[in-house]
Design an enzyme around this catalytic site. Structure first.
Site, PDB file in Angstrom:
ATOM      1  N   GLU A 180      29.614  75.418  43.525  1.00  0.00           N
ATOM      2  CA  GLU A 180      31.011  75.259  43.919  1.00  0.00           C
ATOM      3  C   GLU A 180      31.218  75.658  45.376  1.00  0.00           C
ATOM      4  OE1 GLU A 180      31.778  77.425  40.151  1.00  0.00           O
ATOM      5  OE2 GLU A 180      33.697  76.373  40.195  1.00  0.00           O
ATOM      6  N   ASN A 232      36.213  83.320  47.392  1.00  0.00           N
ATOM      7  CA  ASN A 232      36.783  83.144  46.050  1.00  0.00           C
ATOM      8  C   ASN A 232      37.391  84.488  45.673  1.00  0.00           C
ATOM      9  OD1 ASN A 232      37.341  82.830  43.363  1.00  0.00           O
ATOM     10  ND2 ASN A 232      35.299  82.128  42.792  1.00  0.00           N
ATOM     11  N   ARG A 241      38.752  79.069  47.480  1.00  0.00           N
ATOM     12  CA  ARG A 241      38.912  78.525  46.134  1.00  0.00           C
ATOM     13  C   ARG A 241      40.267  78.976  45.609  1.00  0.00           C
ATOM     14  NH1 ARG A 241      37.562  80.579  40.710  1.00  0.00           N
ATOM     15  NH2 ARG A 241      37.243  78.789  39.348  1.00  0.00           N
ATOM     16  N   HIS A 270      37.895  74.201  36.744  1.00  0.00           N
ATOM     17  CA  HIS A 270      36.469  74.001  37.073  1.00  0.00           C
ATOM     18  C   HIS A 270      36.237  72.643  37.732  1.00  0.00           C
ATOM     19  CE1 HIS A 270      35.063  76.773  33.509  1.00  0.00           C
ATOM     20  NE2 HIS A 270      35.260  77.490  34.618  1.00  0.00           N
ATOM     21  N   ARG A 290      36.884  84.089  25.658  1.00  0.00           N
ATOM     22  CA  ARG A 290      38.052  83.275  25.297  1.00  0.00           C
ATOM     23  C   ARG A 290      37.743  82.418  24.075  1.00  0.00           C
ATOM     24  NH1 ARG A 290      38.542  80.534  30.997  1.00  0.00           N
ATOM     25  NH2 ARG A 290      37.674  82.347  32.051  1.00  0.00           N
TER      26      ARG A 290
END
Ligand code: ADP
Length: 385
Positions: A373, A14, A78, A167, A228
């Site tokens: 993941e 990733n 990813r 996601h 965020r």
């Protein structure tokens, strides 16, 4: 006696904007043999000058681990943005790399880093399949009513303005595990997933197919996150531009890096927020408000997705906060008994791993499912071996 062959492994990479995570996974056993993180890639004064240096460091850590790297049979990458081009796990070729690179316009912080990771890793592991797994992929199935922003169609089409969602690998993975825990088939289940990590997103999944999600063109829309804002009235931006004189880059920085929990109480780490609440005082007051805004936003999305799905069999909490903060699970679903949703306070505070935390009579099951993941990416890459 014959020596047993080493297990076949998948290296999962990733490669983010300033960090690279790696994990060596046995996709058949579903276990991780080794994982790690290289941080501060390309930052000033960092010993890791760029992504190539970061990946060299990872390669030497892998070599030092004593694990036979000949057992690495595939590399799973990813990739954040697949745009409208890619949604299935995709065997990487030069052409695929070029297309992922072209999608950088939609994810300027992420796709370029993904591309560099892919290019370096292809040189390091030239003889095995490299597979891209897209964070947007699972949300490819969203209906047009959910993906379309109500703005000028021509402009939106010309610039790819569309709700993509992110996601996806996590949302899809936890739906699968939830079905197993419930002893049902995903095709029979309507599920609301709440992925609450540093980034946070909600989704509505009908019979294994995603029909709505909270993130949009970028991972900024939706829930309150570590740094965020999630949803804000876009008018706030015009107003801040005109009155405070903030330019477009300053507004981008404000909403992506200085908002969310951090903007509200000064910390983006949820554990610190909980400590700050417990300590009280003015900082505690700020943390209380941040907590309330965070939980309120989750409730609003749960309510919206109940209406989108009509019938909800399961609500799944996952990722750092979702898995580890029982109060968030309890508070965001509190008082919904009339809608068939009851969290059991004892079950919710006890136990580990994938589990049911709703009360016995709750029509909708509430579950905690640790996301993975890397395992999902490893399994996707393994299909190409
Ligand atoms: P990322 O999006 O970076 O993968 P994670 O899924 O690891 O993030 O989630 C990180 C968040 O989870 C952080 O805000 C962290 O504070 C929170 N978290 C981790 N453990 C706990 C805990 N025991 N209680 C509350 N929050 C936790």
């Amino acid at each position: 006696m014959t020596a047993t062959a080493p297990p076949s492994l998948v290296l999962v990479l990733n490669s983010g904007s300033s960090s690279i995570k790696f994990q060596l996974v046995d996709p058949v056993a579903g276990t991780a043999l080794l994982s790690g993180l290289v941080e501060h890639v390309g930052e000033p004064d960092s010993p890791v000058a760029d992504h190539a240096a970061g990946l060299r460091l990872i390669h030497s850590r892998l070599a030092d681990s004593g694990i036979d790297l000949a057992a690495v049979r595939a590399v799973g990458h990813r990739v954040v943005h697949g745009g409208k081009l890619f949604y299935r796990p995709t065997l990487i070729t030069d052409e695929v790399v070029a297309k992922i690179d072209r999608l950088s316009e939609l994810a300027p912080l992420h796709n370029p880093a993904n591309v560099i990771g892919i290019e370096v890793a292809r040189k390091d592991f030239p003889d095995v399949p490299h597979v891209a797994v897209f964070d947007t992929g699972f949300f490819h199935s969203l209906p047009a009513a959910a993906t379309t922003y109500a703005i000028d169609r021509d402009l939106a089409n010309r610039y790819g303005i569309h709700r993509y969602g992110f996601h996806g690998t996590s949302h899809e993975y936890v739906c699968g595990v939830a079905a197993t825990v419930l002893g049902r088939d995903t095709r029979e289940l309507n599920i609301i997933v709440l992925h609450l990590g540093n980034g946070a997103s909600a989704s509505a999944v009908r019979g294994g197919v995603a029909v709505e999600t909270s993130m949009g063109l970028t991972p900024l829309e939706g829930l309150v996150m570590g740094t965020r804002s999630g949803d804000v009235d876009p008018g706030v931006l015009f107003h801040l531009n005109r009155t405070a004189g903030l330019d477009i880059d300053e507004l981008d920085e404000l909403l992506n890096r200085r908002s969310g929990l951090k903007g509200l109480c000064g910390v983006n780490d949820f554990r610190e927020l909980l400590e700050q609440r417990a300590a009280g005082g003015p900082a505690g007051e700020a943390a209380n408000l941040a907590y309330d805004v965070y939980v309120h936003r989750i409730r609003k999305y749960v309510g919206a997705y109940l209406a989108v799905l009509g019938r909800v069999d399961a609500i799944v909490f996952t990722a750092g906060v979702g898995e580890n903060a029982p109060s968030v699970r309890e508070d965001s679903l509190e008082g919904l008994d009339a809608l068939g949703i009851s969290v059991d306070p004892e079950r919710n505070r006890a136990g580990r791993g994938a589990r049911i935390v709703s009360a016995k009579g709750s029509r909708t099951s509430v579950l905690v499912i640790p996301t993975d993941e890397e395992l999902a990416i490893a399994r996707a890459a393994w299909q190409f071996v």
